[in-house]
Design a protein around this motif. Structure first.
Motif, PDB file in Angstrom:
ATOM      1  N   ILE A 130      41.470  92.911  23.708  1.00  0.00           N
ATOM      2  CA  ILE A 130      41.841  93.952  22.752  1.00  0.00           C
ATOM      3  C   ILE A 130      42.374  93.319  21.467  1.00  0.00           C
ATOM      4  CG2 ILE A 130      43.319  95.936  22.299  1.00  0.00           C
ATOM      5  CD1 ILE A 130      41.192  96.521  24.329  1.00  0.00           C
ATOM      6  N   MET A 131      43.326  92.411  21.598  1.00  0.00           N
ATOM      7  CA  MET A 131      43.890  91.777  20.419  1.00  0.00           C
ATOM      8  C   MET A 131      42.862  90.905  19.705  1.00  0.00           C
ATOM      9  SD  MET A 131      46.598  91.787  18.584  1.00  0.00           S
ATOM     10  CE  MET A 131      47.852  92.446  19.684  1.00  0.00           C
ATOM     11  N   SER A 176      48.292  97.014  17.492  1.00  0.00           N
ATOM     12  CA  SER A 176      48.696  97.527  18.800  1.00  0.00           C
ATOM     13  C   SER A 176      50.206  97.638  18.933  1.00  0.00           C
ATOM     14  CB  SER A 176      48.145  96.614  19.909  1.00  0.00           C
ATOM     15  OG  SER A 176      48.266  97.223  21.171  1.00  0.00           O
ATOM     16  N   SER A 177      50.833  98.204  17.907  1.00  0.00           N
ATOM     17  CA  SER A 177      52.290  98.252  17.905  1.00  0.00           C
ATOM     18  C   SER A 177      52.833  99.590  17.414  1.00  0.00           C
ATOM     19  CB  SER A 177      52.847  97.113  17.038  1.00  0.00           C
ATOM     20  OG  SER A 177      54.242  97.095  17.065  1.00  0.00           O
ATOM     21  N   PHE A 180      45.251 100.377  16.601  1.00  0.00           N
ATOM     22  CA  PHE A 180      45.843 100.643  17.914  1.00  0.00           C
ATOM     23  C   PHE A 180      44.868 101.485  18.737  1.00  0.00           C
ATOM     24  CE2 PHE A 180      47.732 103.518  14.720  1.00  0.00           C
ATOM     25  CZ  PHE A 180      47.260 104.751  15.159  1.00  0.00           C
ATOM     26  N   LEU A 181      45.159 101.642  20.025  1.00  0.00           N
ATOM     27  CA  LEU A 181      44.293 102.425  20.894  1.00  0.00           C
ATOM     28  C   LEU A 181      44.422 103.907  20.573  1.00  0.00           C
ATOM     29  CD1 LEU A 181      44.723 100.723  24.388  1.00  0.00           C
ATOM     30  CD2 LEU A 181      43.018 100.272  22.611  1.00  0.00           C
ATOM     31  N   SER A 205      40.628 106.626  24.407  1.00  0.00           N
ATOM     32  CA  SER A 205      40.771 105.473  25.293  1.00  0.00           C
ATOM     33  C   SER A 205      41.062 105.866  26.740  1.00  0.00           C
ATOM     34  CB  SER A 205      41.906 104.566  24.800  1.00  0.00           C
ATOM     35  OG  SER A 205      41.646 104.062  23.517  1.00  0.00           O
ATOM     36  N   LEU A 215      50.082  96.088  27.302  1.00  0.00           N
ATOM     37  CA  LEU A 215      49.704  97.489  27.129  1.00  0.00           C
ATOM     38  C   LEU A 215      50.128  98.359  28.312  1.00  0.00           C
ATOM     39  CD1 LEU A 215      46.137  96.968  25.621  1.00  0.00           C
ATOM     40  CD2 LEU A 215      48.218  97.643  24.400  1.00  0.00           C
ATOM     41  N   ILE A 275      39.447 102.034  19.528  1.00  0.00           N
ATOM     42  CA  ILE A 275      40.385 101.397  18.614  1.00  0.00           C
ATOM     43  C   ILE A 275      40.366 102.128  17.283  1.00  0.00           C
ATOM     44  CG2 ILE A 275      41.009  99.266  17.423  1.00  0.00           C
ATOM     45  CD1 ILE A 275      39.702  97.722  19.701  1.00  0.00           C
TER      46      ILE A 275
END
Length: 252
Positions: free
Chosen positions: A35-36, A104-105, A133-134, A138, A205, A244
């Motif tokens: 993901i990252m 993702s934060s 981010f997701l 998702s 996550l 994403i």
């Protein structure tokens, strides 16, 4: 006019604990980090496309360090932070930045509009903010499995997620200009629900909900496993979706 505090959905302490566990898990050779990696690659592609060479950059959330390394190699002065060193719900020090990237934060804060506004305020004139981010599309198979695990009284176990329409409204509310929201799908196959959960934990996550639900009992876990595998293909693997979302906004 009275303003009320946002509801406390997420725990910053649990986010920090999850990040620390993920860093330990990353020591294993087979630890997931796709993901990252996907987000970092996308950010670098975007900057190359718009031919942006920012002088001062703030990177939030990239626990791999890859994005900062690449930007420093291109001549940028980069400041790195994560949830343990930066509270996104408070004003950001050290501004102004030409570019702020959050990976993702920011989707796991209680005051998302406020966090976006803090990032905008920390930008220099004509500065760019990018947050990935997701999104709401998702993990549909995981969500279905969690609902099936407790059919009578389902417990909130998964994070609320933002969709494209809500993301656009959030950028407008935070006063960004030339705002754009786009999404892409990353599909990953899994042989079991346990493997999916392990991958999520590898990447920090896991759940950061403020109200910690009790662990699933044996019967509930069995129902979840069975529900997850009903989506398996002829090779016995479940194709799970990670949507994403990427929010882009300029400060004019």
């Amino acid at each position: 006019m009275n303003s009320s505090a946002p509801p406390r959905i997420f725990s910053r302490e649990r986010r920090i604990s999850g990040l620390r566990r993920a860093r330990v898990r990353q020591a294993h050779r087979d630890a997931a980090r796709y993901i990252m990696d996907d987000m970092v690659e996308d950010i670098l592609d975007r900057l190359e496309f718009i031919r942006m060479s920012p002088e001062r950059v703030l990177v939030i959330g990239d626990w791999t360090g890859t994005l900062a390394l690449s930007l420093r190699g291109a001549g940028s002065n980069v400041v790195e932070h994560d949830v343990a060193t930066l509270d996104e719900e408070r004003p950001i020090r050290g501004e102004p930045f030409d570019l702020i990237v959050s990976l993702s934060s920011v989707d796991r804060v209680n005051d998302l509009p406020g966090a976006l506004l803090h990032m905008r305020n920390a930008l220099a004139d004509d500065g760019l903010m990018v947050a990935s981010f997701l999104g709401a599309g998702s993990l549909p198979n995981l969500r279905r499995a969690m609902i099936a695990s407790e059919p009578d009284r389902p417990t909130a176990r998964m994070h609320p997620l933002v969709d494209n329409q809500a993301a656009s409204a959030l950028l407008q509310r935070a006063l960004f200009k030339r705002q754009v929201v786009d999404s892409r799908r990353l599909t990953v196959s899994f042989a079991s629900l346990d493997r999916l959960v392990s991958d999520l934990r590898d990447q920090g996550l896991g759940s950061a909900l403020a109200n910690v639900p009790p662990p699933l009992g044996k019967r509930a876990k069995k129902r979840a496993d069975n529900a997850f595998m009903t989506a398996a293909n002829d090779k016995g693997r479940v194709l799970e979706i990670f949507e994403i979302l990427t929010l882009t906004g300029w400060k004019d």
